[in-house]
Design a protein around this motif. Sequence first.
Motif, PDB file in Angstrom:
ATOM      1  N   GLN A  54       0.807  -1.364  -0.038  1.00 49.03           N
ATOM      2  CA  GLN A  54       0.095  -0.081  -0.292  1.00 49.03           C
ATOM      3  C   GLN A  54       0.958   1.319  -0.149  1.00 49.03           C
ATOM      4  O   GLN A  54       0.559   2.744  -0.675  1.00 49.03           O
ATOM      5  CB  GLN A  54      -1.102   0.159   0.592  1.00 49.03           C
ATOM      6  N   SER A  55       2.090   1.094   0.607  1.00 48.85           N
ATOM      7  CA  SER A  55       2.532   2.443   0.840  1.00 48.85           C
ATOM      8  C   SER A  55       3.617   2.787  -0.858  1.00 48.85           C
ATOM      9  O   SER A  55       3.170   4.132  -0.891  1.00 48.85           O
ATOM     10  CB  SER A  55       4.202   1.950   2.231  1.00 48.85           C
ATOM     11  N   ALA A  56       4.208   1.590  -1.032  1.00 47.26           N
ATOM     12  CA  ALA A  56       4.692   1.648  -2.586  1.00 47.26           C
ATOM     13  C   ALA A  56       3.910   2.281  -3.746  1.00 47.26           C
ATOM     14  O   ALA A  56       3.673   2.875  -4.722  1.00 47.26           O
ATOM     15  CB  ALA A  56       5.396   0.391  -2.886  1.00 47.26           C
ATOM     16  N   ILE A  70       9.317   0.029  -4.109  1.00 41.25           N
ATOM     17  CA  ILE A  70      10.180  -0.623  -3.336  1.00 41.25           C
ATOM     18  C   ILE A  70       9.365  -0.065  -1.802  1.00 41.25           C
ATOM     19  O   ILE A  70      10.101   0.844  -1.439  1.00 41.25           O
ATOM     20  CB  ILE A  70      10.598  -2.096  -4.167  1.00 41.25           C
ATOM     21  N   VAL A  71       9.045  -0.243  -1.021  1.00 43.60           N
ATOM     22  CA  VAL A  71       9.202   0.004   0.657  1.00 43.60           C
ATOM     23  C   VAL A  71       9.823  -1.266   1.071  1.00 43.60           C
ATOM     24  O   VAL A  71       7.992  -1.815   1.440  1.00 43.60           O
ATOM     25  CB  VAL A  71       7.229   0.580   0.777  1.00 43.60           C
ATOM     26  N   ALA A  72       9.857  -0.591   2.426  1.00 44.92           N
ATOM     27  CA  ALA A  72      10.197  -1.482   3.129  1.00 44.92           C
ATOM     28  C   ALA A  72      10.324  -2.535   3.489  1.00 44.92           C
ATOM     29  O   ALA A  72      10.865  -3.146   2.491  1.00 44.92           O
ATOM     30  CB  ALA A  72       9.259  -0.778   4.098  1.00 44.92           C
ATOM     31  N   GLN A  73       9.507  -3.190   4.083  1.00 45.80           N
ATOM     32  CA  GLN A  73       9.196  -4.883   3.880  1.00 45.80           C
ATOM     33  C   GLN A  73       9.143  -5.373   2.794  1.00 45.80           C
ATOM     34  O   GLN A  73       9.123  -7.142   2.795  1.00 45.80           O
ATOM     35  CB  GLN A  73       8.193  -5.505   4.958  1.00 45.80           C
ATOM     36  N   ASP A  74       8.184  -4.629   1.718  1.00 48.55           N
ATOM     37  CA  ASP A  74       8.059  -4.829   0.436  1.00 48.55           C
ATOM     38  C   ASP A  74       9.591  -5.650  -0.125  1.00 48.55           C
ATOM     39  O   ASP A  74      10.077  -6.591  -1.053  1.00 48.55           O
ATOM     40  CB  ASP A  74       7.330  -4.112  -0.497  1.00 48.55           C
ATOM     41  N   ILE A  75      10.719  -5.482  -0.232  1.00 46.88           N
ATOM     42  CA  ILE A  75      11.725  -5.946  -0.240  1.00 46.88           C
ATOM     43  C   ILE A  75      12.238  -7.110   0.315  1.00 46.88           C
ATOM     44  O   ILE A  75      12.641  -8.144   0.555  1.00 46.88           O
ATOM     45  CB  ILE A  75      13.263  -4.555   0.364  1.00 46.88           C
TER      46      ILE A  75
END
Length: 923
Positions: A54-56, A70-75
Amino acid sequence: MQLHRTALLAGTIAVVLAALPAVAQTTTASTAEPAAAGDPDAAIVVTGLRASLQSASQLKRNSESILDAIVAQDIGKLPDNQAIEALARLPGVQVTRSDDEANGILVRGLPNVMTTFNGRELFTVENRRANLQDFPAGALAGIEVYKSATADLVDPGLAGLINVRTRRPFDFKGLELAGSIRGAWNEQTRKIDPTYNLMLSDRWTTGIGEIGLLVNYSLVQTRYRNAVRFINSDVTTIDRGNTDPADDVVVTTPGVGGNVHVPNEIGLYYSRGKRVRPSVNSAFQWRPSENFEMYVEGLWQGYRGESANDRFGSNLVDRSDEGLRATFSNVVLDPKDPTRITRLSKSGGKPGETYRSTTNDQGDTYQAATGFKWNTGRAEITGEGAWTKSVYTWKTYSLDGQTRTSPTLDVDFDRNNGVSFALPGFAALEPANWNWRGFYDSRGRSEGAGTQWRLDVKLDTDWAVVKRLDFGMRATTHTARTRSGDRYAWTAPLGIPLASLPVGPLEVVSDGFRGNDQPFRNWLTPSRNGIRDNYEKLRLASYEAMKKLDWASDVANWSTPEAQIPPRSGFDASENSYAAYAQSRFDLEPAGAPIDGTLGIRIVNTDGQYSGTFQQTDANGVMTLVPLTTRQNYVNVLPTFQARWKITPKLQLRVGATRTFTRPSFGDLNPTRTISIVNPTRNPNETRAAFVNSGNPDLKPLTSDNYDVSLEYYFGNAGSASAAVFRRDVEGFINTYTRDIQYGNYGLVSLTQPENAGKGKIQGVEVAGQTFFDFLPGWLSGFGVQANLTYLDAQNALPRALGTGAPMVRMTGVSKWTYNLAGFYEKGPLAVRLSYNRRSGWVNSYSRNSNESQYAGELARPVSRLDFSTSYEWNKNVTLTFEMSNILAQPYENYRYYSQTAFYSRDVRDEGRFMSLGARFKF
């Protein structure tokens, strides 16, 4: 031409503006802009895959540019160690891989990407951009891929800009301790490698304001082993009679006459080694008042490499050093092309040749930056200064062997998309069957350094349409330098047994092949430690061998403890750039549908000086050096336009028209020209008088006019769908080409140098979507899907220097089709993700056919990857993880056309399959 193209682009922007509906006299505020890296008011990320997606999505939705993120724990949720691996999941992004890691990136078909770290330029060694594989995924807050430019961005390249963001202490409410540990097992090496990440952050309220400090440490270790069966790119035409003494080979198979084709060489190549990448980043923030903030940031990225690469090659065509020809028997011709050999047996001719090349290398990149943000109420003023230094050093020792005799080979050129061969009757593991062929020694150092300064102002206005004016300036210095030296002792004429060298016992080379396509796999060679620990003994042995052969120049080369680095070797570059921009942010609401965007211009002046040498090595190995220096100074005018029409609260349409440019690399601009005169005694069959390798100081910067349209729909919780069409009109795409030319008094030479290609175009379509199935009942609502598809039509004209007509050809490195499909599940403590990526085949390079009128390419076959990751939240502080990557273990394969219709497979490379187990923690 430049003014004409600028006018054309400016005219396009004017047409788009004129097409906007009539401006209403009153406007409403636009959607909030994305938070800048480190913005204390930014909402901080997110735990859980759903929240990070959602943040991305919100970054993409609210950006002034067309981007993907790509944001945070998406990586962290992806089975990737480095940021570049995660980028391969985004639409329009393609990566290239070797030695079990992604190490090259293309955005919408172009490799010319600017990389920034927290919004400022970062480069690795003598390059213009950073190695994205050096960024550990666990240390990052996010990555943004800007596909269209705004005037305030730092000189985005033709392909756009990739910004890597780390966290700052004001991103957290107080004390934060987080990290991860993981062990990864490689199926090929059968070793476990560690990955660590540890972050500590805190903030305090003091008498001088609020203060925060963050320190993050990461380490990624990878051991790799790849196995390649290869065919040399050169294909020979056997065009003489079988009994002529001048024949390259003797063919005993009845009915096989002249004008048949066969590759020059076949062989095996094993790359293996260990990479360790430690990294530390830190940030200090101080906010003495609500409207003023200062920060200091530091970064260190390290690289420590140890490699031992093995090669076995057998030359099929060239005569042996004693002048003996090879004999072909059992020749089978391709029934579809009777001039192409598909199988043969070879006896006699040159012996088989091996080497074990060992390298120890080390890289260190440092960056220190300080900046401020001051909000006066109407204006926001930001400034930053940064210093960067990057150094890379290496030492390579390669020990070469060869078979004592010329063993018989049975060769199949078309075995499962590659070559396959056996050495019947040859005892490859018997030390007496191997002689010493030579010793190679190389060392060098590359470095880059630079400073950068920028000042930016965002000024709010009281105007009806233009809500804000942005303007700023930037100045940079950038130096690059490379120095290297090498030497080679060719000892084959002495017939010295390999086992007699002072390197300890010989060891069996281990392979990394899957399946049974390659019968011959293993041979004998000195161990890596045996070579490196006994360097001085090998140097003295090489020195004595050169004295026995009475080669004076080589005796002198090996008389010193290390390979000498000539004072004028390599290249130096010094470049200053100055940029200024102005940009207006407009916001209007015709007919109740808000439209906002930016209109700006960026002007960049580049002033550079590049130094190298003219190097000539004669047939006796004597080198002469002449210094060379060139200069370039040019100005790029870069208009930008972005507009967003919010058709509904969920649906928006973007259009953009921009110009971008990319400077040639320092290595390409290097004026050094190296001429190696052919020694006819050592190379009796060589028809060229010399081999010439050169940079090209006359290269021009690459420019591109870019047009983008994107339709985006946002719905539900983390749901989105988008479709984009784009076009890039490119001028001057750079690649390295090899051709035979008549050169001065030398006669026919082989010239290899970079050239500006002609005009090119890239046009394509991107489609992407993601959603969770929240409408499903109960546990089923945890399922979700993410998918994207990219089509690229990329062509450019080859340089006119290569021949008449400059035909349009497919652009190198670009796949027409790329798609990603990911299915995931997240409910309660469990999260699971399965990701599939595929890119269609692409062209690696072009070269001239023997008739000098056509261009033949080396092409790569399609590549697919399947990765899996899962995590389980043990409690609120600890999450357990398991990942598998490259599950399909599909080999990399390429092939080479030697005519318009006929080709030989070139390489089949088996790569590693990884599994890892770990834990993330947060307190």
